[in-house]
Design a protein around this motif. Structure first.
Motif, PDB file in Angstrom:
ATOM      1  N   ALA A  97     -88.118 -32.756 -24.617  1.00  0.00           N
ATOM      2  CA  ALA A  97     -87.073 -31.485 -25.177  1.00  0.00           C
ATOM      3  C   ALA A  97     -85.972 -32.256 -25.941  1.00  0.00           C
ATOM      4  O   ALA A  97     -85.593 -31.945 -26.983  1.00  0.00           O
ATOM      5  CB  ALA A  97     -86.527 -30.816 -23.806  1.00  0.00           C
ATOM      6  N   ARG A  98     -85.517 -33.664 -25.422  1.00  0.00           N
ATOM      7  CA  ARG A  98     -84.621 -34.346 -25.997  1.00  0.00           C
ATOM      8  C   ARG A  98     -85.047 -34.766 -27.509  1.00  0.00           C
ATOM      9  O   ARG A  98     -84.248 -34.912 -28.182  1.00  0.00           O
ATOM     10  CB  ARG A  98     -83.812 -35.312 -25.057  1.00  0.00           C
ATOM     11  N   LEU A  99     -85.955 -35.382 -27.386  1.00  0.00           N
ATOM     12  CA  LEU A  99     -86.532 -36.080 -28.877  1.00  0.00           C
ATOM     13  C   LEU A  99     -86.782 -34.987 -29.695  1.00  0.00           C
ATOM     14  O   LEU A  99     -86.794 -35.036 -30.745  1.00  0.00           O
ATOM     15  CB  LEU A  99     -87.552 -37.114 -28.332  1.00  0.00           C
ATOM     16  N   MET A 100     -87.419 -33.863 -29.187  1.00  0.00           N
ATOM     17  CA  MET A 100     -88.006 -32.793 -30.099  1.00  0.00           C
ATOM     18  C   MET A 100     -86.652 -31.958 -30.692  1.00  0.00           C
ATOM     19  O   MET A 100     -86.810 -31.454 -31.880  1.00  0.00           O
ATOM     20  CB  MET A 100     -88.821 -31.836 -29.464  1.00  0.00           C
ATOM     21  N   ALA A 101     -85.672 -32.311 -29.985  1.00  0.00           N
ATOM     22  CA  ALA A 101     -84.377 -31.680 -30.740  1.00  0.00           C
ATOM     23  C   ALA A 101     -83.802 -32.453 -31.767  1.00  0.00           C
ATOM     24  O   ALA A 101     -83.183 -32.014 -32.799  1.00  0.00           O
ATOM     25  CB  ALA A 101     -83.167 -31.618 -29.621  1.00  0.00           C
ATOM     26  N   VAL A 102     -84.002 -33.719 -32.047  1.00  0.00           N
ATOM     27  CA  VAL A 102     -83.765 -34.747 -32.946  1.00  0.00           C
ATOM     28  C   VAL A 102     -84.665 -34.530 -34.049  1.00  0.00           C
ATOM     29  O   VAL A 102     -84.525 -34.379 -35.163  1.00  0.00           O
ATOM     30  CB  VAL A 102     -83.925 -36.196 -32.549  1.00  0.00           C
ATOM     31  N   ASN A 103     -86.057 -34.360 -33.653  1.00  0.00           N
ATOM     32  CA  ASN A 103     -87.263 -34.235 -34.650  1.00  0.00           C
ATOM     33  C   ASN A 103     -88.310 -33.393 -34.045  1.00  0.00           C
ATOM     34  O   ASN A 103     -89.206 -33.641 -33.263  1.00  0.00           O
ATOM     35  CB  ASN A 103     -87.808 -35.684 -34.994  1.00  0.00           C
ATOM     36  N   PRO A 104     -88.252 -31.959 -34.256  1.00  0.00           N
ATOM     37  CA  PRO A 104     -89.157 -31.278 -33.891  1.00  0.00           C
ATOM     38  C   PRO A 104     -90.899 -31.221 -33.810  1.00  0.00           C
ATOM     39  O   PRO A 104     -91.460 -30.968 -33.060  1.00  0.00           O
ATOM     40  CB  PRO A 104     -88.961 -29.957 -34.573  1.00  0.00           C
ATOM     41  N   SER A 105     -91.171 -32.371 -34.792  1.00  0.00           N
ATOM     42  CA  SER A 105     -92.404 -32.874 -35.159  1.00  0.00           C
ATOM     43  C   SER A 105     -92.734 -34.106 -34.535  1.00  0.00           C
ATOM     44  O   SER A 105     -93.579 -34.795 -35.018  1.00  0.00           O
ATOM     45  CB  SER A 105     -92.846 -32.751 -36.693  1.00  0.00           C
ATOM     46  N   VAL A 106     -91.906 -34.887 -33.655  1.00  0.00           N
ATOM     47  CA  VAL A 106     -92.027 -35.978 -33.212  1.00  0.00           C
ATOM     48  C   VAL A 106     -93.270 -36.353 -32.112  1.00  0.00           C
ATOM     49  O   VAL A 106     -93.831 -35.206 -31.884  1.00  0.00           O
ATOM     50  CB  VAL A 106     -90.780 -36.268 -32.087  1.00  0.00           C
ATOM     51  N   PHE A 107     -93.927 -37.248 -32.473  1.00  0.00           N
ATOM     52  CA  PHE A 107     -95.197 -37.724 -31.809  1.00  0.00           C
ATOM     53  C   PHE A 107     -94.720 -38.478 -30.454  1.00  0.00           C
ATOM     54  O   PHE A 107     -93.955 -39.460 -30.396  1.00  0.00           O
ATOM     55  CB  PHE A 107     -96.158 -38.560 -32.522  1.00  0.00           C
ATOM     56  N   LEU A 108     -95.134 -37.962 -29.315  1.00  0.00           N
ATOM     57  CA  LEU A 108     -94.906 -38.682 -28.107  1.00  0.00           C
ATOM     58  C   LEU A 108     -96.096 -38.875 -27.516  1.00  0.00           C
ATOM     59  O   LEU A 108     -96.902 -37.937 -27.096  1.00  0.00           O
ATOM     60  CB  LEU A 108     -94.130 -37.800 -27.251  1.00  0.00           C
ATOM     61  N   GLY A 109     -96.709 -39.995 -27.396  1.00  0.00           N
ATOM     62  CA  GLY A 109     -97.953 -40.235 -26.837  1.00  0.00           C
ATOM     63  C   GLY A 109     -98.077 -41.603 -25.781  1.00  0.00           C
ATOM     64  O   GLY A 109     -97.329 -42.369 -26.084  1.00  0.00           O
ATOM     65  N   GLN A 110     -98.900 -41.421 -24.759  1.00  0.00           N
ATOM     66  CA  GLN A 110     -99.074 -42.438 -23.824  1.00  0.00           C
ATOM     67  C   GLN A 110    -100.094 -43.266 -24.347  1.00  0.00           C
ATOM     68  O   GLN A 110    -100.009 -44.615 -24.167  1.00  0.00           O
ATOM     69  CB  GLN A 110     -99.691 -41.788 -22.620  1.00  0.00           C
ATOM     70  N   ASP A 111    -101.308 -42.911 -25.112  1.00  0.00           N
ATOM     71  CA  ASP A 111    -102.090 -43.724 -25.817  1.00  0.00           C
ATOM     72  C   ASP A 111    -102.743 -43.032 -26.707  1.00  0.00           C
ATOM     73  O   ASP A 111    -102.720 -41.945 -27.140  1.00  0.00           O
ATOM     74  CB  ASP A 111    -103.231 -44.068 -24.737  1.00  0.00           C
ATOM     75  N   PHE A 112    -103.399 -43.870 -27.640  1.00  0.00           N
ATOM     76  CA  PHE A 112    -104.141 -43.212 -28.896  1.00  0.00           C
ATOM     77  C   PHE A 112    -105.474 -43.325 -28.517  1.00  0.00           C
ATOM     78  O   PHE A 112    -105.945 -44.338 -28.148  1.00  0.00           O
ATOM     79  CB  PHE A 112    -103.879 -44.152 -29.904  1.00  0.00           C
ATOM     80  N   GLU A 113    -106.133 -42.353 -29.246  1.00  0.00           N
ATOM     81  CA  GLU A 113    -107.655 -42.319 -28.982  1.00  0.00           C
ATOM     82  C   GLU A 113    -108.289 -43.640 -29.938  1.00  0.00           C
ATOM     83  O   GLU A 113    -107.267 -44.073 -30.677  1.00  0.00           O
ATOM     84  CB  GLU A 113    -108.276 -40.998 -29.648  1.00  0.00           C
ATOM     85  N   ALA A 114    -109.303 -43.997 -30.072  1.00  0.00           N
ATOM     86  CA  ALA A 114    -109.925 -45.045 -30.678  1.00  0.00           C
ATOM     87  C   ALA A 114    -109.443 -45.107 -32.132  1.00  0.00           C
ATOM     88  O   ALA A 114    -109.153 -46.073 -32.784  1.00  0.00           O
ATOM     89  CB  ALA A 114    -111.467 -45.148 -30.573  1.00  0.00           C
ATOM     90  N   VAL A 115    -109.246 -43.841 -32.811  1.00  0.00           N
ATOM     91  CA  VAL A 115    -109.221 -43.748 -34.107  1.00  0.00           C
ATOM     92  C   VAL A 115    -107.605 -43.306 -34.412  1.00  0.00           C
ATOM     93  O   VAL A 115    -107.181 -43.502 -35.363  1.00  0.00           O
ATOM     94  CB  VAL A 115    -109.978 -42.557 -34.892  1.00  0.00           C
ATOM     95  N   GLY A 116    -106.885 -43.363 -33.421  1.00  0.00           N
ATOM     96  CA  GLY A 116    -105.510 -43.183 -33.545  1.00  0.00           C
ATOM     97  C   GLY A 116    -105.166 -41.758 -33.836  1.00  0.00           C
ATOM     98  O   GLY A 116    -105.854 -40.783 -33.978  1.00  0.00           O
ATOM     99  N   PRO A 117    -103.806 -41.538 -34.069  1.00  0.00           N
ATOM    100  CA  PRO A 117    -103.308 -40.010 -34.293  1.00  0.00           C
ATOM    101  C   PRO A 117    -103.581 -39.812 -35.756  1.00  0.00           C
ATOM    102  O   PRO A 117    -103.136 -40.448 -36.659  1.00  0.00           O
ATOM    103  CB  PRO A 117    -101.955 -40.114 -33.848  1.00  0.00           C
ATOM    104  N   ASN A 118    -103.632 -38.380 -36.235  1.00  0.00           N
ATOM    105  CA  ASN A 118    -103.548 -37.913 -37.335  1.00  0.00           C
ATOM    106  C   ASN A 118    -102.497 -36.715 -37.224  1.00  0.00           C
ATOM    107  O   ASN A 118    -103.002 -35.865 -36.859  1.00  0.00           O
ATOM    108  CB  ASN A 118    -104.862 -37.498 -37.833  1.00  0.00           C
ATOM    109  N   GLN A 119    -101.369 -37.067 -37.764  1.00  0.00           N
ATOM    110  CA  GLN A 119    -100.319 -35.970 -37.809  1.00  0.00           C
ATOM    111  C   GLN A 119     -99.916 -35.484 -39.089  1.00  0.00           C
ATOM    112  O   GLN A 119     -99.225 -36.365 -39.787  1.00  0.00           O
ATOM    113  CB  GLN A 119     -99.188 -36.444 -36.900  1.00  0.00           C
TER     114      GLN A 119
END
Length: 405
Positions: free
Chosen positions: A373-395
Motif C-alpha cells: 500500500a505504501r509503495l503503490m501510493a508512491v508509484n501505482p504500477s510499482v513491481f513488488l516481487g519475491q522472485d522472478f520466473e526463469a524469464v523474468g517480469p514483463n511489465q
C-alpha cells in the motif's frame, strides 16, 4: 459446527455435517467446521483452528465421505499418494502444483470434484482417496511432511466440493478457477511472459565490470526484446552507504548509478532494484535500535534477521523502502529477502519486547500488505516481487505484471 443442509439434485445424496470428518490430535487447538452452499450443488467447507497461544502445527486429516456406488472412475491432477487405496479405474495427471480429485461416471459426468486451498498455498497438504465400506473418503492430510517451522495460533483451510451433474472437465475447470481466484484478483499476467526476459546486472557487477561498460551495451538489449533490467546484487560497491546512518548513501557516489538509470529509462525499459540489506539489521544503528528484536543470527556475515512481529520493525522496513523508491525513481523492488523470515529450530529467541503478532506468518502478511500500500501510493504500477520466473517480469503500461509480494 454450523451447516446449510443440502441435497444433490442428480441423485438422492444429502450433504450434511456427517459427511465431513476431522481426525487427529488437535490439542491445544479448537476446531470449527463450517459448511455453506456456494451455489447449487457446490459446497464450501471451512476448517478453522485456533489456539490461545502459539503451538506447533497439528497433524490431522479432513475427510469428505461420498457413496461408493455413485463413482465408476477417478481423475486426479497429481500422482496418487501412498495412503490412497481403491479398486476403481483412475486417470493420473502429474501436471499440477495443487490437487484436484474428481469422481465420475462411465460417461465422464461429474459426481464429485474436490479441491482445497490455504494461506500456505497447499505446501503442507497431501490428498488421498480411500474406500471405506460403502463410501469413498476424499482426504486432506495436513502437516505430516515438512510442516512449517513457525508456531501457529490460527489456521484455516477451505475445501470446495462440487456435486453438479456436468462434464467432469467443466467441474475441474471451475475447481481450478476457484483455487486460483485470489491470484487472479491480484493483477493480470502478461500473455507474452515466455518471450520477454529480464536482464540482470548480477554477473557483470560481481565480476567488477565497470558500469560505464555495461551502460554502453544496453542498446543491444532492445535487439533481444528485453523489456526490463534488474539492478541486482553488486551495485553497493558503486553507491557508498553510510554505515553510521540508517541507510543513507553518499550522493556523489550515486552519480554513476544516475547515468545508468537515465540510460535505462531513455531506452524505454523498466528499472527494478534488488535491495535486501535493511531487513538484516547489520547496520550498527539499526542493530542498536532494534536490539533483541531478532528471529535469528546469520553467520558468517554477522547479521541479525529482524523480527517482523514487532510493529516498529515493520515500520522501519516500510519507511526504508519507501524513501529509496522516492529518491531513486525506479519501477520496482525484488523482495527475495522475504523468504528469510522464518524461525529456525534451535534458535534462542530473546525476551518478548512488545510483539503485536505472535504468529510469524501473519506478521509477514501484514508487512507485505502495508508495504504494498505504501509503495503503490508512491508509484501505482510499482513491481513488488519475491522472485522472478526463469524469464523474468514483463511489465507494460497496458498490461501490468501480476503483482506478487
Amino acid at each position: 459446527m454450523s451447516i446449510n443442509r443440502g441435497v444433490c439434485s442428480s441423485f438422492d445424496y444429502f450433504f450434511d455435517e456427517s459427511m465431513v470428518i476431522v481426525e487427529g490430535n488437535m490439542r491445544p487447538f479448537t476446531v470449527t467446521v463450517d459448511v455453506v452452499e456456494q451455489s447449487k450443488d457446490r459446497y464450501r467447507i471451512k476448517v478453522y483452528l485456533h489456539s490461545i497461544s502459539p503451538a506447533p502445527a497439528p497433524v490431522f486429516s479432513v475427510k469428505v465421505k461420498f457413496p461408493r456406488d455413485k463413482v465408476n472412475q477417478l481423475w486426479n491432477s497429481q500422482t496418487w499418494s501412498n495412503k490412497s487405496h481403491f479398486t476403481l479405474p483412475s486417470y493420473d495427471r502429474s501436471a499440477s502444483s495443487f490437487a484436484i480429485i474428481s469422481g465420475l461416471t462411465l460417461n465422464d459426468q461429474n459426481q464429485i470434484t474436490f479441491t482445497c486451498r490455504d494461506r500456505f498455498d497447499s505446501r503442507f497438504i497431501s490428498t488421498s482417496v480411500q474406500e471405506e465400506g460403502d463410501s469413498l473418503d476424499f482426504c486432506l492430510d495436513l502437516f505430516e511432511d515438512n510442516p512449517p517451522l513457525t508456531d501457529l495460533q490460527e489456521y484455516e483451510v477451505e475445501l470446495m466440493v462440487d456435486l453438479r451433474n456436468i462434464s467432469f472437465s467443466d467441474a475441474i475447470y471451475d475447481a481450478s478457477k476457484w483455487r486460483l481466484e485470489d491470484k487472479f484478483a491480484e493483477g493480470t499476467a502478461s500473455v507474452d511472459t515466455t518471450k520477454v526476459p529480464v536482464y540482470s546486472t548480477w554477473y557483470p557487477m560481481n565480476r567488477n565490470i565497470p558500469l560505464e561498460n555495461i551502460t554502453r551495451e544496453l542498446d543491444s538489449l532492445k535487439t533481444f526484446n528485453f523489456k526490463s533490467i534488474l539492478v541486482d546484487d553488486g551495485w553497493q560497491t558503486l553507491v557508498k552507504m553510510k554505515i553510521d546512518s540508517v541507510y543513507e548513501y553518499d550522493e556523489q557516489s550515486f552519480a554513476t548509478m544516475g547515468t545508468f538509470s537515465d540510460k535505462i529509462k531513455n531506452l524505454g525499459l523498466k528499472y527494478y532494484m534488488w535491495y535486501s540489506l535493511p531487513f538484516k539489521g547489520g547496520n550498527p544503528l539499526v542493530s542498536q535500535k532494534f536490539e533483541g528484536k531478532y528471529i535469528r543470527y546469520k553467520a558468517p556475515r554477522q547479521l541479525y534477521v529482524l523480527d517482523p512481529r514487532y510493529a516498529d520493525v515493520r515500520k522501519h522496513l516500510i519507511s526504508t523502502y519507501s524513501s529509496f523508491i522516492k529518491e531513486w525513481g525506479f519501477d520496482g523492488f525484488w523482495f527475495d529477502f522475504l523468504k528469510d523470515f522464518y524461525q529456525k529450530n534451535g534458535t534462542e529467541l530473546n525476551e518478548d519486547l512488545g510483539k503485536d503478532y505472535l504468529d510469524l506468518d501473519l506478521a509477514v502478511a501484514e508487512l507485505k500488505k502495508r508495504m504494498s500500500a505504501r509503495l503503490m501510493a508512491v508509484n501505482p504500477s510499482v513491481f513488488l516481487g519475491q522472485d522472478f520466473e526463469a524469464v523474468g517480469p514483463n511489465q507494460n503500461k497496458e498490461q501490468d505484471l501480476l503483482k506478487v509480494l
